[in-house]
Design an enzyme around this catalytic site. Structure first.
Site, PDB file in Angstrom:
ATOM      1  N   PHE A  63       0.795  -1.229   0.000  1.00 28.10           N
ATOM      2  CA  PHE A  63       0.000   0.000   0.000  1.00 28.10           C
ATOM      3  C   PHE A  63       0.824   1.274   0.000  1.00 28.10           C
ATOM      4  O   PHE A  63       0.304   2.351   0.275  1.00 28.10           O
ATOM      5  CB  PHE A  63      -0.993  -0.012   1.176  1.00 28.10           C
ATOM      6  CG  PHE A  63      -1.973  -1.143   1.069  1.00 28.10           C
ATOM      7  CD1 PHE A  63      -2.873  -1.220   0.016  1.00 28.10           C
ATOM      8  CD2 PHE A  63      -1.968  -2.170   2.004  1.00 28.10           C
ATOM      9  CE1 PHE A  63      -3.758  -2.271  -0.094  1.00 28.10           C
ATOM     10  CE2 PHE A  63      -2.862  -3.227   1.906  1.00 28.10           C
ATOM     11  CZ  PHE A  63      -3.758  -3.278   0.851  1.00 28.10           C
ATOM     12  N   CYS A  64       2.102   1.174  -0.339  1.00 27.70           N
ATOM     13  CA  CYS A  64       2.959   2.364  -0.432  1.00 27.70           C
ATOM     14  C   CYS A  64       2.731   3.071  -1.760  1.00 27.70           C
ATOM     15  O   CYS A  64       2.564   2.431  -2.794  1.00 27.70           O
ATOM     16  CB  CYS A  64       4.428   1.977  -0.323  1.00 27.70           C
ATOM     17  SG  CYS A  64       4.956   1.620   1.337  1.00 27.70           S
ATOM     18  N   HIS A  65       2.744   4.395  -1.693  1.00 28.42           N
ATOM     19  CA  HIS A  65       2.650   5.190  -2.915  1.00 28.42           C
ATOM     20  C   HIS A  65       3.995   5.181  -3.636  1.00 28.42           C
ATOM     21  O   HIS A  65       5.041   5.118  -2.998  1.00 28.42           O
ATOM     22  CB  HIS A  65       2.283   6.639  -2.569  1.00 28.42           C
ATOM     23  CG  HIS A  65       0.893   6.787  -2.058  1.00 28.42           C
ATOM     24  ND1 HIS A  65       0.551   6.539  -0.745  1.00 28.42           N
ATOM     25  CD2 HIS A  65      -0.253   7.139  -2.683  1.00 28.42           C
ATOM     26  CE1 HIS A  65      -0.745   6.746  -0.577  1.00 28.42           C
ATOM     27  NE2 HIS A  65      -1.259   7.114  -1.744  1.00 28.42           N
ATOM     28  N   MET A 100       9.035   4.609   4.741  1.00 29.57           N
ATOM     29  CA  MET A 100       9.150   3.240   4.234  1.00 29.57           C
ATOM     30  C   MET A 100      10.311   3.111   3.252  1.00 29.57           C
ATOM     31  O   MET A 100      10.979   2.077   3.220  1.00 29.57           O
ATOM     32  CB  MET A 100       7.845   2.777   3.591  1.00 29.57           C
ATOM     33  CG  MET A 100       6.695   2.633   4.585  1.00 29.57           C
ATOM     34  SD  MET A 100       7.080   1.572   5.990  1.00 29.57           S
ATOM     35  CE  MET A 100       7.419   0.024   5.182  1.00 29.57           C
ATOM     36  N   GLU A 101      10.579   4.147   2.484  1.00 28.30           N
ATOM     37  CA  GLU A 101      11.715   4.110   1.568  1.00 28.30           C
ATOM     38  C   GLU A 101      13.028   4.050   2.337  1.00 28.30           C
ATOM     39  O   GLU A 101      13.942   3.293   1.978  1.00 28.30           O
ATOM     40  CB  GLU A 101      11.669   5.321   0.630  1.00 28.30           C
ATOM     41  CG  GLU A 101      10.600   5.235  -0.431  1.00 28.30           C
ATOM     42  CD  GLU A 101       9.162   5.453   0.063  1.00 28.30           C
ATOM     43  OE1 GLU A 101       8.231   5.208  -0.716  1.00 28.30           O
ATOM     44  OE2 GLU A 101       8.965   5.865   1.225  1.00 28.30           O
ATOM     45  N   ASP A 115      24.081 -11.488   2.460  1.00 25.46           N
ATOM     46  CA  ASP A 115      24.277 -12.332   1.282  1.00 25.46           C
ATOM     47  C   ASP A 115      25.745 -12.398   0.886  1.00 25.46           C
ATOM     48  O   ASP A 115      26.248 -13.461   0.534  1.00 25.46           O
ATOM     49  CB  ASP A 115      23.442 -11.811   0.114  1.00 25.46           C
ATOM     50  CG  ASP A 115      23.650 -12.636  -1.145  1.00 25.46           C
ATOM     51  OD1 ASP A 115      23.438 -13.863  -1.099  1.00 25.46           O
ATOM     52  OD2 ASP A 115      24.066 -12.054  -2.169  1.00 25.46           O
TER      53      ASP A 115
END
Length: 145
Positions: A63-65, A100-101, A115
């Site tokens: 739901f992130c823009h 969120m970014e 990794d």
């Protein structure tokens, strides 16, 4: 998805961090190699991966823009003898924030460090990941954003 059309377009920024903790022998090996592994430069690769992830956050979190990022900065450095600290700052001029970014950039950079180091040990621990600060929008939070 939240409707943000009534919000003002403003300058917004956020900063997040994620830590990567290594077993002592692995940390010593990484320090001795200048943070280079069999796959190449760990820091350089993690910075690229974190930046790419921040730019694609809307594809990863449902739901992130999709935001036009004005800038993403990732810094990676030793924090004590056995831990790397990854900090990601993101900036935009938009109707919604970039927390969120910043979090996505920091955590994907940490995953990339894992990794690129896992050949040395699988006992590497990621986290915590946390928002350090944000600016813009309804309210500010924490320190610099």
């Amino acid at each position: 998805m939240v409707d943000v059309s009534s919000k003002a377009v403003t300058a917004r920024s956020a900063t997040a961090e994620c830590k990567v903790r290594f077993p002592a022998v692995v940390a010593a090996q990484l320090r001795a190699s200048g943070l280079r592994g069999s796959k190449g430069g760990i820091v350089e690769t993690a910075v690229i991966a974190g930046t790419m992830a921040a730019k694609r956050t809307h594809e990863l979190i449902p739901f992130c823009h999709a935001l036009p990022l004005d800038g993403v900065r990732i810094a990676i450095d030793w924090h004590g003898e056995r831990e790397l600290r990854i900090e990601c700052s993101a900036r935009t001029t938009a109707r919604t924030g970039v927390e969120m970014e910043a979090l996505t950039g920091a955590t994907v950079a940490a995953l990339t460090v894992y990794d690129m180091s896992k050949a040395l040990s699988h006992a590497i621990v990621l986290g915590p990941a946390r928002l350090l600060g944000k600016r813009g929008g309804k309210r500010d939070f924490g320190g610099e954003g």
